[in-house]
Design an enzyme around this catalytic site. Structure first.
Site, short mmCIF file in Angstrom:
data_model
loop_
_atom_site.label_atom_id
_atom_site.label_comp_id
_atom_site.label_asym_id
_atom_site.label_seq_id
_atom_site.Cartn_x
_atom_site.Cartn_y
_atom_site.Cartn_z
N GLU A 1 0.82 -1.22 0.00
CA GLU A 1 0.00 0.00 0.00
C GLU A 1 0.85 1.27 0.00
OE1 GLU A 1 -3.65 2.20 2.45
OE2 GLU A 1 -2.53 0.60 3.42
N LYS B 1 -2.80 -2.02 -2.80
CA LYS B 1 -3.83 -1.12 -2.27
C LYS B 1 -3.39 0.30 -2.60
CE LYS B 1 -6.51 0.15 1.84
NZ LYS B 1 -7.08 -0.31 3.11
#
Length: 295
Positions: A176, A213
């Site tokens: 992420e 993400k």
């Protein structure tokens, strides 16, 4: 790795619920839920209250595998019980929802326009416990504030280096590298980020599987090509500070990108609501996020 869980995350319809606020963000999450700081005297009481909140969400009939593929927990939640079962077991066995664990220890100070992750000296022992607790994958967050090529390169290199450590322990990492939605050069940051991700994906062994993400891109469908990479099981999106309505509207323009919302999921839920009110509000949020995710 559980092949049923892998198949669900790779090809299931739905989204991933992020229930992983920890440490510094826990008081904020509780306040949003209507629990003021005078309700707890220490960290243990605070975490007990936040577990009550998360248990209420997870046990709600609205929290249904028809809409939700997976849920991201943080360490304290992983080690607690719901109806006598560890949270991850309850999620998978009772709900059919795949459990993930947030593993990062927060962000380092801003340097080169980015915030790397703080060091994680105990990561291997945490990953070992995650395996014992039947966790499927992990999540770790860095932040990109400016379109600084060397900063963005460092962020992605760090994410993939730690991602490799996670893969070696038999878990699937959610990588992420968040681009700040308020960044004045967000589009440039996203281009630099995508190039760096592709460069790291090219170095992976053929059998390595990861997830990404990412912030919802400014340019619609900008991450479609990442979704086609054989290493990438799924690309999910964070809400990044957008309201739920804004995040859903932006997400719906990105085919194949699914939500992994935290604040936008729990928006409007409060401790003072009756179960009927709470479940109705959660159900509406879940269905709206689901619809945006399957566009």
């Amino acid at each position: 790795m559980n092949s049923k869980q892998l198949d669900r995350i790779h090809s299931g319809e739905g989204f991933i619920a992020a229930l992983d606020q920890s440490g510094g963000s826990t008081p904020k999450a509780l306040l949003q839920y209507g629990v003021k700081e005078d309700r707890y005297a220490n960290e243990e009481e605070m975490y007990a209250l936040v577990h009550e909140m998360r248990t209420r969400i997870i046990k709600s009939p609205a929290f249904d595998s028809k809409y939700i593929l997976g849920a991201i927990l943080f360490e304290n939640t992983m080690d607690r019980l719901i109806d006598g079962q560890f949270t991850a077991d309850y999620l998978w066995e009772k709900k059919g929802i795949v459990p993930f664990l947030k593993v990062d220890k927060g962000l380092a100070d801003l340097e080169d326009g980015v915030q790397l992750m703080k060091a994680m000296p105990d990561l291997n022992s945490l990953l070992k416990r995650a395996n014992e607790r039947h966790i499927f994958g992990t999540k770790m967050r860095s932040v990109i504030k400016e379109a600084n090529p060397s900063g963005i390169k460092k962020v992605v290199e760090q994410q993939f280096a730690i991602g490799s450590q996670i893969v070696q322990m038999g878990l699937v990492p959610i990588i992420e590298p968040e681009v700040d939605i308020h960044s004045s050069d967000k589009i440039t940051s996203e281009k630099l980020l995508k190039d760096e991700i592709f460069s790291q994906l090219a170095k992976l062994d053929a059998d390595v599987k990861i997830m990404l993400k990412l912030s919802i891109p400014t340019e619609h469908n900008f991450y479609s090509d990442l979704m086609k990479d054989p290493h990438v099981i799924r690309v999910v999106a964070l809400s990044g500070g957008y309201s739920q309505a804004e995040a859903n509207e932006k997400l719906a323009h990105n085919h194949g990108l699914i939500a992994s919302f935290s604040r936008a999921l729990s928006q409007g839920l409060t401790a003072g609501q009756t179960d009927e009110q709470f479940n109705a509000m959660l159900s509406q949020s879940i269905q709206d996020i689901y619809q945006a995710s399957i566009q």
